[in-house]
Write a protein that holds these residues in place. Sequence first.
Motif, PDB file in Angstrom:
ATOM      1  N   UNK A  60      32.770  46.937  29.608  1.00 12.63           N
ATOM      2  CA  UNK A  60      32.210  46.371  30.310  1.00 12.63           C
ATOM      3  C   UNK A  60      32.003  45.786  31.522  1.00 12.63           C
ATOM      4  N   UNK A  61      31.258  45.057  32.474  1.00 15.11           N
ATOM      5  CA  UNK A  61      31.306  44.553  33.464  1.00 15.11           C
ATOM      6  C   UNK A  61      32.236  42.783  33.593  1.00 15.11           C
ATOM      7  N   UNK A  62      32.727  42.580  32.250  1.00 12.83           N
ATOM      8  CA  UNK A  62      33.276  41.753  32.506  1.00 12.83           C
ATOM      9  C   UNK A  62      35.286  41.888  32.417  1.00 12.83           C
ATOM     10  N   UNK A  63      35.565  43.484  31.905  1.00 11.97           N
ATOM     11  CA  UNK A  63      36.369  44.033  32.002  1.00 11.97           C
ATOM     12  C   UNK A  63      36.973  43.872  33.480  1.00 11.97           C
ATOM     13  N   UNK A  64      36.032  44.452  33.896  1.00 15.28           N
ATOM     14  CA  UNK A  64      36.179  44.862  35.451  1.00 15.28           C
ATOM     15  C   UNK A  64      36.714  43.257  36.415  1.00 15.28           C
ATOM     16  N   UNK A  65      35.618  42.494  36.174  1.00 20.34           N
ATOM     17  CA  UNK A  65      35.365  41.386  36.543  1.00 20.34           C
ATOM     18  C   UNK A  65      37.045  40.229  36.588  1.00 20.34           C
ATOM     19  N   UNK A  66      37.065  40.546  35.098  1.00 19.78           N
ATOM     20  CA  UNK A  66      39.401  40.060  34.659  1.00 19.78           C
ATOM     21  C   UNK A  66      40.275  40.887  35.418  1.00 19.78           C
ATOM     22  N   UNK A  67      39.998  41.912  35.476  1.00 16.60           N
ATOM     23  CA  UNK A  67      40.477  42.591  36.323  1.00 16.60           C
ATOM     24  C   UNK A  67      41.406  42.765  37.676  1.00 16.60           C
ATOM     25  N   UNK A  69      40.198  39.769  39.020  1.00 16.00           N
ATOM     26  CA  UNK A  69      40.681  38.929  39.124  1.00 16.00           C
ATOM     27  C   UNK A  69      42.168  38.047  38.969  1.00 16.00           C
ATOM     28  N   UNK A  70      43.071  38.806  38.020  1.00 19.79           N
ATOM     29  CA  UNK A  70      43.995  38.988  37.810  1.00 19.79           C
ATOM     30  C   UNK A  70      45.001  39.938  39.578  1.00 19.79           C
ATOM     31  N   UNK A  71      44.225  40.295  40.054  1.00 19.94           N
ATOM     32  CA  UNK A  71      44.697  41.191  40.778  1.00 19.94           C
ATOM     33  C   UNK A  71      44.582  40.273  42.077  1.00 19.94           C
ATOM     34  N   UNK A  72      44.110  39.475  42.250  1.00 12.15           N
ATOM     35  CA  UNK A  72      43.248  38.439  43.155  1.00 12.15           C
ATOM     36  C   UNK A  72      44.504  37.375  43.780  1.00 12.15           C
ATOM     37  N   UNK A  73      44.791  37.524  42.024  1.00 16.10           N
ATOM     38  CA  UNK A  73      45.549  36.369  41.794  1.00 16.10           C
ATOM     39  C   UNK A  73      46.339  36.181  42.341  1.00 16.10           C
ATOM     40  N   UNK A  74      47.557  37.421  42.666  1.00 15.73           N
ATOM     41  CA  UNK A  74      48.839  37.761  43.376  1.00 15.73           C
ATOM     42  C   UNK A  74      48.603  38.416  44.674  1.00 15.73           C
ATOM     43  N   UNK A  75      47.786  39.555  45.144  1.00 19.03           N
ATOM     44  CA  UNK A  75      47.261  39.559  46.255  1.00 19.03           C
ATOM     45  C   UNK A  75      46.389  38.934  47.106  1.00 19.03           C
TER      46      UNK A  75
END
Length: 85
Positions: A60-67, A69-75
């Motif tokens: 769902x859209x929440x999954x896409x947002x979680x991914x 956010x995770x990518x943004x947190x380290x790149x």
Amino acid sequence: MRTMTATEASRRFSDLLDAVEAGETITITRGNRRIAEIGPARRRTGADLRAALVGTTPPDEAFEETIAAAVDSFLPYEGDPWAGA
């Protein structure tokens, strides 16, 4: 299908890999028992992925947002990777 003892496979590992690369599957034995089969790696395709996903619920859209956010947190990352560890 060719059979090799574990000792022979160890001593002739390069030959074993050459045979596997050529498409052969080799059975490895130890003490007259089959312990392994070594064969060519299967090339994975998009069709394999589609087949694996059959019957699963799409994210769902929440999954896409979680991914995202995770990518943004380290790149991109600057600084000490061990800080706070």
